[in-house]
Design a protein around this motif. Structure first.
Motif, PDB file in Angstrom:
ATOM      1  N   PRO A  41     -87.248  -4.079 -22.134  1.00 38.11           N
ATOM      2  CA  PRO A  41     -87.534  -3.409 -23.406  1.00 38.11           C
ATOM      3  C   PRO A  41     -86.976  -4.146 -24.617  1.00 38.11           C
ATOM      4  O   PRO A  41     -87.354  -3.866 -25.742  1.00 38.11           O
ATOM      5  CB  PRO A  41     -86.882  -2.034 -23.261  1.00 38.11           C
TER       6      PRO A  41
ATOM      7  N   ASP B 202     -92.583   6.632 -33.122  1.00 37.66           N
ATOM      8  CA  ASP B 202     -91.609   6.737 -32.031  1.00 37.66           C
ATOM      9  C   ASP B 202     -92.298   6.678 -30.669  1.00 37.66           C
ATOM     10  O   ASP B 202     -91.825   6.003 -29.754  1.00 37.66           O
ATOM     11  CB  ASP B 202     -90.794   8.029 -32.150  1.00 37.66           C
TER      12      ASP B 202
ATOM     13  N   VAL C  39     -91.913   3.726 -27.723  1.00 34.40           N
ATOM     14  CA  VAL C  39     -91.646   4.052 -26.315  1.00 34.40           C
ATOM     15  C   VAL C  39     -92.738   3.452 -25.429  1.00 34.40           C
ATOM     16  O   VAL C  39     -92.453   2.881 -24.372  1.00 34.40           O
ATOM     17  CB  VAL C  39     -91.550   5.585 -26.113  1.00 34.40           C
TER      18      VAL C  39
ATOM     19  N   GLU D  17     -91.948  -0.222 -25.186  1.00 37.54           N
ATOM     20  CA  GLU D  17     -90.722  -0.466 -24.422  1.00 37.54           C
ATOM     21  C   GLU D  17     -90.906  -0.202 -22.933  1.00 37.54           C
ATOM     22  O   GLU D  17     -90.199  -0.769 -22.114  1.00 37.54           O
ATOM     23  CB  GLU D  17     -89.581   0.400 -24.964  1.00 37.54           C
ATOM     24  N   ARG D  18     -91.824   0.668 -22.600  1.00 40.27           N
ATOM     25  CA  ARG D  18     -92.102   0.945 -21.187  1.00 40.27           C
ATOM     26  C   ARG D  18     -93.093  -0.052 -20.594  1.00 40.27           C
ATOM     27  O   ARG D  18     -93.489   0.086 -19.446  1.00 40.27           O
ATOM     28  CB  ARG D  18     -92.656   2.360 -21.019  1.00 40.27           C
TER      29      ARG D  18
ATOM     30  N   HIS E 197     -98.359   7.694 -22.284  1.00 42.51           N
ATOM     31  CA  HIS E 197     -97.348   8.344 -23.117  1.00 42.51           C
ATOM     32  C   HIS E 197     -97.836   8.474 -24.560  1.00 42.51           C
ATOM     33  O   HIS E 197     -97.761   9.551 -25.157  1.00 42.51           O
ATOM     34  CB  HIS E 197     -96.038   7.546 -23.074  1.00 42.51           C
TER      35      HIS E 197
END
Length: 180
Positions: free
Chosen positions: A26, A57, A61, A64-65, A71
């Motif tokens: 990440p 946000d 995420v 970063e995943r 998501h």
């Protein structure tokens, strides 16, 4: 009867354990990628008012995943965005952040040049593409195999771009080592 299922699940567990996986780091989601995600989110005029920070946000995420499109799409749908639009936005932001991370990774490894790789699939998703989509696809097709500096990208249709940056672009960057 139940012994059959337990033997089969043991075999699957052994198979899963032997399949190599790569963990996503990440830390690759640097400030430049976050800034680009924020800028792209602010360009969408049809997103719910006052929810850009929440969407940002969720996009961070997602990046970063390692491209967790589900998501981001779920977050957008929960905010009232239609399924199709949420899917489009998620894929666009994921492709763009992946392209940025790939170029940054190549630069960090000391590479200065890349080669445009056209996927062979058109850079549009409908049976009736617009003139702009046809022009982008033609430019990307003719750019196949062309070298470009990783600092600048390639100048196509009066825009400096990288493979995967533009909406629905399915292209990629091939690293070119020094002296090759």
């Amino acid at each position: 009867m139940f012994g059959f299922f337990s033997k089969r699940s043991d075999q699957r567990a052994k198979t899963r354990a032997s399949v190599p996986t790569v963990k996503f780091d990440p830390k690759q989601v640097a400030k430049a990628i976050r800034a680009d995600l924020r800028a792209r989110i602010n360009e969408f005029e049809d997103l719910p008012d006052g929810k850009q920070e929440q969407i940002f946000d969720a996009a961070v995420v997602m990046a970063e995943r390692g491209r967790d499109l589900h998501h981001l799409a779920t977050a957008l749908i929960d905010l009232g965005v239609s399924n199709g639009r949420a899917s489009y936005i998620s894929l666009y932001l994921a492709n763009r952040s992946t392209a940025l991370m790939n170029v940054a990774r190549m630069r960090d490894n000391g590479l200065t040049e890349g080669k445009w790789l056209y996927s062979g699939a058109p850079c549009y998703a409908t049976n009736a593409p617009t003139i702009a989509e046809l022009a982008m696809d033609e430019a990307h097709r003719t750019a196949n195999g062309r070298r470009f500096l990783l600092d600048n990208g390639l100048h196509l249709n009066s825009v400096w771009t990288f493979p995967g940056w533009e909406p629905r672009c399915k292209g990629g960057t091939v690293a070119v080592g020094p002296g090759l």
